[in-house]
Design a protein around this motif. Structure first.
Motif, PDB file in Angstrom:
ATOM      1  N   ALA A  57       0.844  -1.199   0.000  1.00  0.00           N
ATOM      2  CA  ALA A  57       0.000   0.000   0.000  1.00  0.00           C
ATOM      3  C   ALA A  57       0.879   1.248   0.000  1.00  0.00           C
ATOM      4  N   PRO A  58       0.496   2.282  -0.747  1.00  0.00           N
ATOM      5  CA  PRO A  58       1.284   3.515  -0.772  1.00  0.00           C
ATOM      6  C   PRO A  58       1.056   4.342   0.486  1.00  0.00           C
ATOM      7  N   ARG A  59       1.922   5.313   0.717  1.00  0.00           N
ATOM      8  CA  ARG A  59       1.737   6.265   1.800  1.00  0.00           C
ATOM      9  C   ARG A  59       1.616   7.664   1.202  1.00  0.00           C
ATOM     10  N   VAL A  60       1.242   8.624   2.031  1.00  0.00           N
ATOM     11  CA  VAL A  60       1.023   9.987   1.572  1.00  0.00           C
ATOM     12  C   VAL A  60       2.321  10.791   1.653  1.00  0.00           C
ATOM     13  N   GLN A  61       2.732  11.345   0.522  1.00  0.00           N
ATOM     14  CA  GLN A  61       3.904  12.218   0.502  1.00  0.00           C
ATOM     15  C   GLN A  61       3.628  13.463   1.346  1.00  0.00           C
ATOM     16  N   GLY A  62       4.569  13.800   2.223  1.00  0.00           N
ATOM     17  CA  GLY A  62       4.429  15.006   3.022  1.00  0.00           C
ATOM     18  C   GLY A  62       3.649  14.829   4.303  1.00  0.00           C
ATOM     19  N   ALA A  63       3.186  13.612   4.595  1.00  0.00           N
ATOM     20  CA  ALA A  63       2.490  13.379   5.870  1.00  0.00           C
ATOM     21  C   ALA A  63       3.474  13.598   7.022  1.00  0.00           C
ATOM     22  N   VAL A  64       2.956  14.014   8.161  1.00  0.00           N
ATOM     23  CA  VAL A  64       3.807  14.202   9.331  1.00  0.00           C
ATOM     24  C   VAL A  64       4.458  12.869   9.716  1.00  0.00           C
ATOM     25  N   VAL A  67       8.827   9.174   9.528  1.00  0.00           N
ATOM     26  CA  VAL A  67       8.618  10.376  10.338  1.00  0.00           C
ATOM     27  C   VAL A  67       9.363  11.552   9.727  1.00  0.00           C
ATOM     28  N   ASP A  68       8.706  12.708   9.680  1.00  0.00           N
ATOM     29  CA  ASP A  68       9.313  13.929   9.171  1.00  0.00           C
ATOM     30  C   ASP A  68      10.548  14.258  10.000  1.00  0.00           C
ATOM     31  N   ASP A  69      11.690  14.422   9.332  1.00  0.00           N
ATOM     32  CA  ASP A  69      12.948  14.711  10.031  1.00  0.00           C
ATOM     33  C   ASP A  69      12.889  15.999  10.843  1.00  0.00           C
ATOM     34  N   ALA A  70      11.999  16.922  10.476  1.00  0.00           N
ATOM     35  CA  ALA A  70      11.895  18.194  11.187  1.00  0.00           C
ATOM     36  C   ALA A  70      11.393  18.015  12.619  1.00  0.00           C
ATOM     37  N   LEU A  71      10.863  16.843  12.925  1.00  0.00           N
ATOM     38  CA  LEU A  71      10.328  16.582  14.264  1.00  0.00           C
ATOM     39  C   LEU A  71      11.386  16.034  15.210  1.00  0.00           C
ATOM     40  N   LEU A  72      12.569  15.767  14.694  1.00  0.00           N
ATOM     41  CA  LEU A  72      13.600  15.121  15.489  1.00  0.00           C
ATOM     42  C   LEU A  72      14.518  16.128  16.162  1.00  0.00           C
ATOM     43  N   VAL A 108      15.988  11.860  18.471  1.00  0.00           N
ATOM     44  CA  VAL A 108      14.852  11.608  19.357  1.00  0.00           C
ATOM     45  C   VAL A 108      13.694  12.538  18.978  1.00  0.00           C
ATOM     46  N   LEU A 109      12.490  11.992  18.948  1.00  0.00           N
ATOM     47  CA  LEU A 109      11.321  12.779  18.591  1.00  0.00           C
ATOM     48  C   LEU A 109      11.067  13.871  19.630  1.00  0.00           C
ATOM     49  N   ASP A 110      10.825  15.084  19.157  1.00  0.00           N
ATOM     50  CA  ASP A 110      10.494  16.210  20.029  1.00  0.00           C
ATOM     51  C   ASP A 110       8.983  16.414  19.992  1.00  0.00           C
ATOM     52  N   PRO A 111       8.241  15.982  21.023  1.00  0.00           N
ATOM     53  CA  PRO A 111       6.781  16.085  21.007  1.00  0.00           C
ATOM     54  C   PRO A 111       6.278  17.512  20.779  1.00  0.00           C
TER      55      PRO A 111
END
Length: 204
Positions: free
Chosen positions: A123-130, A162-167, A172-175
């Motif tokens: 199944a494909p995923r959505v480009q640009g999803a968080v 996971v979007d790299d901007a969240l790391l 480590v993920l930054d909530p």
């Protein structure tokens, strides 16, 4: 005010619950049908279940007349799906994919959503999803057993994008950086990034 649910019609019960049990995360579920045609649809009856094994649940309601959602039929046929988490900038696209297209129509193509090939699932995923969770079907069951109104879809998470901007440091993920679109009651939506958010350590 006391509301006796025994005296409510199903649509009334739905309205009270969906307006008060908020905010609800939105599972933007992408699947392939038995012929390999992609499908994409949003569901706000969605939550994580456990981390051992990592499992989430999506609850698609039955359509009028008891017809199954294309998403449920596709998951039953292939045993795979992807749960994408949309950001506020994707609100219009996500809403567009809620339109009741005929079976076999690709919401990716019809609504202009860019697809990316899955890594561990077809199944494909959505480009640009968080974030996107690639899942294999763990359990699919109608609820309630007599005259079901929905299906409980349990998916074991195989991988996440996971979007790299969240790391933060060390990957480590930054909530505090996670900004997701969520559902309220009626036609109300919201986003998780807010100046009113706060941290609250658990008591020790």
């Amino acid at each position: 005010m006391l509301i006796d649910f025994a005296g409510l019609k199903p649509v009334q019960a739905y309205e009270w619950m969906s307006s008060l049990i908020v905010p609800r995360p939105i599972a933007w579920v992408s699947t392939l049908d038995a012929e390999g045609r992609p499908n994409l649809a949003p569901f706000s009856f969605f939550q994580m279940i456990t981390g051992k094994p990592p499992t989430l649940m999506v609850c698609p309601l039955m359509q009028r007349g008891g017809k199954l959602k294309d998403t449920v039929q596709n998951i039953a046929a292939t045993g795979e799906f992807v749960v994408n988490l949309a950001g506020p900038a994707q609100a219009q696209l996500l809403n567009a994919t809620s339109f009741p297209f005929e079976a076999g129509v690709s919401e990716f193509e019809a609504c202009g959503v860019e697809a990316v090939t899955g890594t561990l699932v077809k199944a494909p995923r959505v480009q640009g999803a968080v974030a996107s969770f690639e899942c294999k079907l763990a359990q699919l069951q109608p609820y309630p057993k007599e005259d079901p109104s929905c299906h409980l879809v349990f998916g074991q998470v195989l991988a996440a994008h996971v979007d790299d901007a969240l790391l933060g440091p060390g990957g480590v993920l930054d909530p505090g950086q996670v900004d997701l679109l969520f559902r309220m009651g009626g036609e109300w939506y919201g986003k998780t990034q807010s100046e009113n958010n706060f941290t609250l350590p658990r008591p020790r």
